[in-house]
Design a protein around this motif. Structure first.
Motif, PDB file in Angstrom:
ATOM      1  N   GLU A   1     -44.817 -16.835  41.990  1.00  0.00           N
ATOM      2  CA  GLU A   1     -44.171 -18.629  42.029  1.00  0.00           C
ATOM      3  C   GLU A   1     -42.853 -18.706  40.395  1.00  0.00           C
ATOM      4  OE1 GLU A   1     -48.605 -20.946  42.395  1.00  0.00           O
ATOM      5  OE2 GLU A   1     -47.766 -20.734  40.301  1.00  0.00           O
ATOM      6  N   LEU A   2     -43.016 -17.204  39.729  1.00  0.00           N
ATOM      7  CA  LEU A   2     -41.970 -17.631  38.585  1.00  0.00           C
ATOM      8  C   LEU A   2     -40.580 -16.772  39.164  1.00  0.00           C
ATOM      9  CD1 LEU A   2     -43.851 -15.377  36.162  1.00  0.00           C
ATOM     10  CD2 LEU A   2     -41.989 -16.954  35.586  1.00  0.00           C
ATOM     11  N   VAL A   3     -40.849 -16.418  40.292  1.00  0.00           N
ATOM     12  CA  VAL A   3     -39.550 -15.970  41.381  1.00  0.00           C
ATOM     13  C   VAL A   3     -39.150 -17.259  41.839  1.00  0.00           C
ATOM     14  CG1 VAL A   3     -39.023 -14.823  43.493  1.00  0.00           C
ATOM     15  CG2 VAL A   3     -39.675 -13.372  42.003  1.00  0.00           C
ATOM     16  N   LYS A   4     -40.157 -18.096  42.666  1.00  0.00           N
ATOM     17  CA  LYS A   4     -39.948 -19.372  43.173  1.00  0.00           C
ATOM     18  C   LYS A   4     -39.083 -20.237  42.559  1.00  0.00           C
ATOM     19  CE  LYS A   4     -41.665 -22.280  46.364  1.00  0.00           C
ATOM     20  NZ  LYS A   4     -43.353 -23.183  46.918  1.00  0.00           N
ATOM     21  N   PHE A   5     -39.358 -20.548  41.417  1.00  0.00           N
ATOM     22  CA  PHE A   5     -39.371 -21.455  40.780  1.00  0.00           C
ATOM     23  C   PHE A   5     -38.587 -21.245  39.421  1.00  0.00           C
ATOM     24  CE2 PHE A   5     -43.317 -22.448  41.844  1.00  0.00           C
ATOM     25  CZ  PHE A   5     -43.235 -23.572  43.363  1.00  0.00           C
ATOM     26  N   ASN A   6     -38.321 -20.030  38.575  1.00  0.00           N
ATOM     27  CA  ASN A   6     -38.062 -20.073  37.279  1.00  0.00           C
ATOM     28  C   ASN A   6     -36.550 -19.094  37.325  1.00  0.00           C
ATOM     29  OD1 ASN A   6     -40.873 -20.041  36.944  1.00  0.00           O
ATOM     30  ND2 ASN A   6     -39.577 -20.701  34.681  1.00  0.00           N
ATOM     31  N   LEU A   7     -35.639 -19.223  38.326  1.00  0.00           N
ATOM     32  CA  LEU A   7     -34.086 -18.692  38.876  1.00  0.00           C
ATOM     33  C   LEU A   7     -32.740 -19.722  39.229  1.00  0.00           C
ATOM     34  CD1 LEU A   7     -35.061 -15.848  41.727  1.00  0.00           C
ATOM     35  CD2 LEU A   7     -35.156 -15.462  39.157  1.00  0.00           C
TER      36      LEU A   7
END
Length: 963
Positions: free
Chosen positions: A136-142
């Motif tokens: 979810e970090l890869v999905k929402f935090n770039l």
């Protein structure tokens, strides 16, 4: 759709996670008076597991406001950790830290017919939770600041944004001297000499995106652009969240430093504000809170790393404009009022302190674009450039631009080596293990404050710890070259493995290699060793528990570890060929990340059949940027503000006498800049290694900043005092760089918010009697937070974030669950660096906070995924065969195995331990019993992740254990 994610992680975990803690199982925890019924315990736990399975796997969040938050269902918690800690689910903190097997011996399950199953479920459950977070970090935090963010949101030519692989913004500009070599105005692809090794400026790591990660490119963000710079109120949410209470100097940074950060001293006269006593007297003492499982070498290691990764400064300087840094106001009845002269004297702060402002890249209003009903900023309101290369490329040693490269000295007798010089006082030294870096010469590019320092590419903020690590890895570079030359003498006509992309069919024999080719290969080897040390040695000691040992080794070697190489290769091919080339955003990002847990990130794509060093698809085949060009985000810089790790005084020891005795106590400030050279040459590498290796570093917590750092003299500053409080400066820089305040920072990263200052207290401590010393310490910190940041009357009509919702899916408002109109804490205003130091609740063995750690989950794996020299270009054609074997086996020859089974694992001797013994052979007797070189060298590690501070055999007389 998501069931395979969980199943796959557990499948991969199965061979690696079945515990083998023979010691731990042989010594069960003391039984309670009334013995639990093992049959009932097993039945209750398995029943919960069945309920969790029937409930189905939690899907990956579709929108950022309903993310995982590291909180699981009651059934999952019972399945993985039992009933004892079930109330922990009601706290803001990640659940997995309460699972079986995630702590020390006391976390191992008892009262079961077989403890292997519960322990497996606990540790594998923790790994599953961490993988959910990463996906979810890869999905929402770039959030890229280089102009590609709109494409990430909207996609391009029918390809989803997260599946994009190349960007026009990552082309070399016409001003770059390599512009024509990569293709000029046409399609740009790096080739020839530009792909053979790491380039000085960091270009051509990704051969299809030449500019990516190079020096001078902008820092990215991990938070939504409009939530950055909270003092500006860029959105109605930010305005509601902070109520106009913030500015660059509000709350006052120096007041925060003096009230919340200062180390209190039992005998100030023996500390002298961190400057110690004359003649390095061993009678000096500066109190500090110590971590029992981490040493001072580890503190300097992270400074050594950050000098490789990022810098906002240009060769030791920021901008030309100066600004005040506080000691102006304090909060009284929730109103900022000027400090009186008595206040200033009591605090010990300085109103005259000033500092140069951060260099800004772009500060014009950013463009906006609309997708659906939402309007997005194309970049942050201000951006800043990384003047270093963003790659893990040893640039602090080898240079990152033309100026820094002039400080890198190569050995004229063999230009493949770096220059080391023997000390006059040492008769007939070994040219590698007895050499030291040369000193900066008047003709070298330098600032006045660097005079007398050793000549290194990144010379700023230089200390004895950096001197030690620079000398160590320059010796390691030369050790590799020496071993290569040995092989060359033995087998001059043998193929060394290296290839020239411009003439790939020519076999390069040992005797054919040029000094520049060998130098380039040695740099690749040393950079990879450093990355391996950080990933598999430093981080597992920083996060000292079983899930993180498994997780970090999985990042490098894979959950399959050293298992079946054919299975590992097959999984690698599936990832790079199927997921890596997919135009589907989910496959190209979350599924790629999950499946890479099998073979591991390092070497991903390097074993592809028909590998061709002239083809971009082969060279780059293992990288994945997840739709956003790689650079470090400002938030990553923020969580590396780790100054409490450093003691004020170093306990200097003499290896040739009695290593158990502290000979001197040397003020760290007296080893800065040019003084570090004299200290290193006088003490020698072996004695400084012993001293840094034995001493415990400071806990990352409140009231634990070095006193000397609050009173540091910087003559380069054009200010009335020429002094600075570095603890206050940490806060100022975060505010300048637009880092959100602590609570929104957590929401942006998918962690639970806090609702009051009281939430910082450890739940286990809050139930202790009011006069318990630990509770009193934590309560005092809460009271001081309230004093410094204040309270306000809340307004439930004001929604304060769209990054998260309440558990009942209603918007989060200004009252944070408290009644409308009640007086609540200004928890939203707490600076992020203050917040993570105030986190008293941490997983077992964590030297850092949960908030800092979640930033690592994303960025620690991305910097491996994005770097071809750690993935598909980890091959003999680039490293030489000796280089590939050296990195794989932690040095020349076959792997060397550690004695016994540390924490239940059969493991090789870790890389830094071998680097130290190889290049400072005098340390071998001291290091033989050491498992991890970042664990205090005289500590007995005990059973299963013990944090106990007790001496190993032979160190009983060490005064460090009498405290």
């Amino acid at each position: 759709m998501q069931a395979p994610l969980y199943a796959f992680v557990l499948f991969l975990a199965l061979p690696a996670l079945v515990p083998s803690h023979a010691q731990a199982q042989a010594t069960p925890a003391p039984q309670q008076a009334s013995k639990p019924d093992p049959i009932k315990n097993e039945a209750d736990s398995l029943k919960a597991c069945v309920q969790a399975v029937l409930a189905g796997i939690r899907p990956i969040a579709a929108t950022r406001d309903v993310r995982f938050e590291a909180k699981v269902s009651e059934a999952n918690f019972l399945c993985r950790g039992g009933e004892a800690n079930l109330q922990f689910r009601l706290t803001p903190w990640a659940d997995w830290q309460q699972y079986w097997g995630t702590g020390d011996m006391t976390s191992l399950p008892s009262g079961f017919l077989s403890t292997k199953g519960p322990e497996f479920r606990g540790v594998s459950g923790a790994l599953t939770d961490l993988e959910f977070q990463r996906v979810e970090l890869v999905k929402f935090n770039l959030f890229d600041n280089a102009g590609t963010y709109q494409q990430f949101v909207s996609g391009r030519n029918g390809v989803g944004g997260p599946a994009l692989k190349t960007w026009a913004e990552m082309r070399l500009p016409k001003t770059d001297p390599n512009y024509a070599a990569v293709g000029g105005d046409g399609t740009q692809v790096c080739k020839g000499d530009l792909v053979r090794g790491r380039t000085l400026t960091g270009i051509c790591n990704d051969v299809k995106n030449p500019l990516m990660g190079s020096n001078g490119t902008p820092f990215a963000r991990n938070v939504e652009f409009d939530t950055a710079f909270p003092d500006r109120g860029l959105s109605v949410y930010t305005q509601n969240r902070h109520g106009g209470r913030l500015s660059l100097l509000e709350p006052d940074p120096q007041v925060i430093s003096r009230v919340l950060f200062t180390r209190q001293q039992s005998n100030p006269d023996n500390c002298k504000l961190g400057f110690g006593l004359p003649n390095n007297s061993a009678d000096a003492n500066c109190d500090y809170q110590k971590a029992p499982f981490f040493n001072v070498l580890a503190a300097y290691w992270i400074q050594f790393m950050t000098h490789d990764w990022f810098s906002h400064m240009e060769d030791g300087h920021n901008g030309t404009q100066y600004m005040d840094v506080g000691c102006k106001t304090k909060l009284v009845n929730n109103v900022e009022v000027p400090l009186t002269s008595d206040d200033i004297a009591k605090l010990g702060c300085r109103p005259g302190d000033q500092v140069d402002k951060t260099l800004v890249d772009q500060d014009s209003a950013p463009n906006t674009f609309k997708v659906g009903d939402k309007t997005y900023m194309a970049r942050a309101p201000e951006t800043f450039t990384n003047t270093n290369t963003a790659w893990w490329d040893g640039s602090q040693i080898y240079g990152f631009d033309d100026e820094s490269s002039k400080r890198v000295k190569r050995d004229p007798s063999d230009p493949a080596k770096l220059l080391l010089q023997p000390l006059i006082s040492t008769p007939n030294p070994d040219p590698v293990t007895g050499g030291y870096l040369p000193v900066l010469q008047p003709t070298d590019p330098q600032q006045p404050q660097w005079a007398g320092q050793e000549s290194v590419a990144f010379p700023d903020n230089f200390t004895i710890g950096l001197s030690f690590l620079h000398n160590l890895f320059v010796r390691e570079h030369n050790s590799f070259v020496r071993e290569f030359r040995k092989q060359e003498a033995l087998t001059p006509d043998k193929d060394c493995g290296l290839r020239d992309p411009s003439n790939p069919k020519r076999v390069i024999r040992y005797k054919d290699i040029t000094p520049d080719e060998l130098y380039t290969a040695a740099r690749l080897v040393v950079s990879a060793e450093i990355a391996k040390i950080h990933t598999t040695e430093w981080t597992p000691q920083l996060l000292y528990n079983e899930p993180l040992y498994k997780g970090m080794n999985a990042n490098w070697n894979g959950l399959l570890g050293s298992g079946d190489p054919d299975v590992s290769k097959a999984l690698s091919d599936i990832i790079t060929k199927n997921f890596g080339k997919s135009k589907d955003a989910a496959k190209a990002t979350q599924w790629y990340s999950v499946f890479a847990s099998g073979p591991g990130i390092f070497g991903l794509g390097s074993k592809a059949p028909h590998y061709d060093i002239t083809k971009a698809d082969s060279i780059d085949g293992g990288v994945n940027h997840f739709g956003s060009p790689f650079n470090f985000p400002e938030e990553f810089v923020s969580v590396y503000r780790l100054h409490p790790l450093i003691p004020d005084l170093i306990e200097y020891r003499d290896l040739s006498k009695d290593p158990n005795q502290i000979v001197e106590k040397v003020a760290v400030i007296n080893t800065f800049e040019g003084k570090s050279t004299d200290a290193m040459h006088t003490g020698g590498m072996a004695n400084w290694g012993l001293s840094l290796g034995r001493q415990r570093l400071g806990l990352l917590t409140l009231h634990n900043h070095p006193q000397f750092m609050q009173n540091i003299l910087l003559p380069r500053l054009d200010s009335p005092t020429k002094q600075i409080d570095l603890a206050a400066l940490d806060i100022i820089r975060d505010r300048e760089h637009g880092v959100p305040r602590f609570n929104e920072f957590r929401r942006q990263y998918g962690l639970r918010q806090l609702t009051s200052y009281d939430d910082f207290m450890d739940p286990a401590v809050r139930v202790l009697p009011a006069d318990n010393p630990t509770r009193m310490t934590q309560q005092q910190a809460v009271d001081q937070l309230r004093q410094v940041y204040g309270t306000h009357v809340c307004d439930a009509s004001k929604v304060i974030t769209d990054a998260q919702v309440n558990e009942d899916k209603t918007p989060i408002n200004d009252c944070l669950g408290h009644p409308n109109g009640s007086t609540i804490d200004n928890i939203e205003d707490v600076d992020t660096v203050v917040g993570y130091l105030a986190e008293f609740t941490r997983p077992h063995g964590y030297a850092i906070s949960e908030t800092q750690f979640v930033v690592f989950i994303l960025n620690a794996s991305r910097r491996l995924f994005s770097d071809r020299f750690f993935t598909s270009s980890f091959r003999p054609e680039f490293y030489t065969q000796l280089g590939v074997d050296w990195v794989t086996n932690n040095g020349p020859g076959a792997p060397q195995m550690e004695k016994g089974s540390p924490n239940g694992h059969t493991q090789p001797i870790l890389p830094l331990k071998r680097v130290l013994i190889r290049n400072i052979p005098e340390l071998k007797p001291e290091l033989d019993p050491v498992i991890n070189a970042f664990d205090p060298w005289a500590r007995d590690r005990g059973q299963y992740y013990s944090l106990q501070w007790k001496p190993r055999p032979g160190a009983e007389s060490d005064p460090a254990f009498k405290q």
